[in-house]
Design an enzyme around this catalytic site. Structure first.
Site, PDB file in Angstrom:
ATOM      1  N   SER A 136      33.764  76.140  53.598  1.00 25.84           N
ATOM      2  CA  SER A 136      34.405  75.110  54.426  1.00 25.84           C
ATOM      3  C   SER A 136      34.859  75.803  55.706  1.00 25.84           C
ATOM      4  O   SER A 136      36.032  76.144  55.877  1.00 25.84           O
ATOM      5  CB  SER A 136      35.587  74.472  53.689  1.00 25.84           C
ATOM      6  N   LYS A 181      33.238  68.034  56.927  1.00 19.68           N
ATOM      7  CA  LYS A 181      34.034  68.507  55.781  1.00 19.68           C
ATOM      8  C   LYS A 181      35.511  68.559  56.137  1.00 19.68           C
ATOM      9  O   LYS A 181      36.379  68.167  55.337  1.00 19.68           O
ATOM     10  CB  LYS A 181      33.547  69.889  55.339  1.00 19.68           C
ATOM     11  N   LYS A 228      44.289  74.876  55.516  1.00 23.32           N
ATOM     12  CA  LYS A 228      43.341  75.452  56.478  1.00 23.32           C
ATOM     13  C   LYS A 228      42.365  74.397  56.979  1.00 23.32           C
ATOM     14  O   LYS A 228      42.091  74.279  58.174  1.00 23.32           O
ATOM     15  CB  LYS A 228      42.607  76.621  55.823  1.00 23.32           C
TER      16      LYS A 228
END
Length: 294
Positions: free
Chosen positions: A96, A170, A239
């Site tokens: 990711s 994503k 994150k």
């Protein structure tokens, strides 16, 4: 016969690499694995018949998959692999990661005759084990189609755009997860303070317009039960939320709700623990309301 290689045998990567190994065995190819902790590579080889390889050996594969915590770790591996990379290799990064990193990495690898696709996945450890992950592919259409038959861990694979688009999708997907999780947590904490039975409230919500994956699955199975099994770390979701804000800022957009959510999850990761399951973010809501969601 195709030689595939997989780097990053974490909670997601371990079963993903297993699906690649099964496909390789059916087609007469080879499946190599590498992990920073060599014991994981050896365990994977013993369990699934893969080959625990060195990085120079990994670099000679036809297809290389990486699944690492962040783009920074991909950069570290790339620096070690670059002197050994075989021309014509296709690198499929299931991390990711950050869209900016994808574009930079693609350009660096192109100089070595190596293709790069950003291909993050969604579906959690359950999807990884079942081979039903959704893959968001960013990169040239021809390279995407060349890789598609080899995505043995995927239930759905969608080409979402050029390099970096997969990582962008994503990040936005995960910040929407965070929005839904946080909003449901706030609402349920308020109901609990109002002496409403949380499980009964969820039964109503999940048959009504307020339902979401958070209310239907995450909160009943992880929060109400107080189990919080760690399948996706809170720090990693924080994150991803930060990357989503970067995506917005990169196009001059205005998304105050997403920005606030990113800040809340960054705070939760600090206060509750980055290594806790992402649903443990609701413990911060519980602290704010002096009320457990149970």
């Amino acid at each position: 016969m195709t030689t595939t290689a997989f780097i990053g045998l974490g909670a997601m990567g371990f079963p993903m690499a297993a699906h690649l190994a099964r496909q390789a065995q059916q087609q007469g190819g080879a499946a190599l694995v590498w992990n920073r902790t060599s014991g994981k590579s050896e365990a994977h080889a013993a369990q699934y018949g893969t080959v625990a390889a060195s990085l120079p050996e990994i670099a000679q594969a036809d297809l290389l998959f990486t699944c690492l915590p962040t783009s920074a770790e991909v950069d570290e591996v790339m620096a070690q692999l670059t002197p050994h990379l075989k021309r014509g290799l296709i690198w499929v990064d299931c991390t990711s990661g950050h869209p900016d990193a994808a574009r930079r990495q693609q350009a660096q690898l192109a100089e070595r005759g190596v293709s790069f696709l950003d291909a993050p996945v969604s579906g959690g450890t359950g999807g990884a084990e079942a081979g039903t992950l959704t893959v968001m592919l960013g990169g040239p259409a021809g390279e995407v189609e060349a890789v598609r038959p080899h995505l043995a861990f995927a239930g759905k694979a969608v080409h979402v755009g050029d390099t970096g688009a997969g990582f962008a999708v994503k990040a936005i997907n995960n910040v929407l997860l965070a929005v839904n999780l946080w909003a449901a947590g706030e609402g349920l904490a308020a109901l609990a303070r109002h002496d409403v039975n949380v499980s009964a409230a969820l039964e109503v919500i999940n048959a009504s317009s307020g339902r979401s994956n958070a209310s239907q699955n995450l909160i009943p199975q992880r929060v109400v039960t107080r189990e919080f099994p760690c399948t996706f770390a809170l720090g990693l979701l924080a994150k991803d939320c930060g990357i989503a804000v970067d995506v917005v800022n990169g196009v001059g957009g205005s998304t105050p709700l997403l920005a606030q959510t990113a800040a809340l999850f960054r705070a939760a990761a600090t206060a509750i623990g980055a290594g806790e399951d992402h649903t443990a973010a609701l413990k911060l809501i519980e602290q704010m309301n002096a009320q457990e969601i149970k």
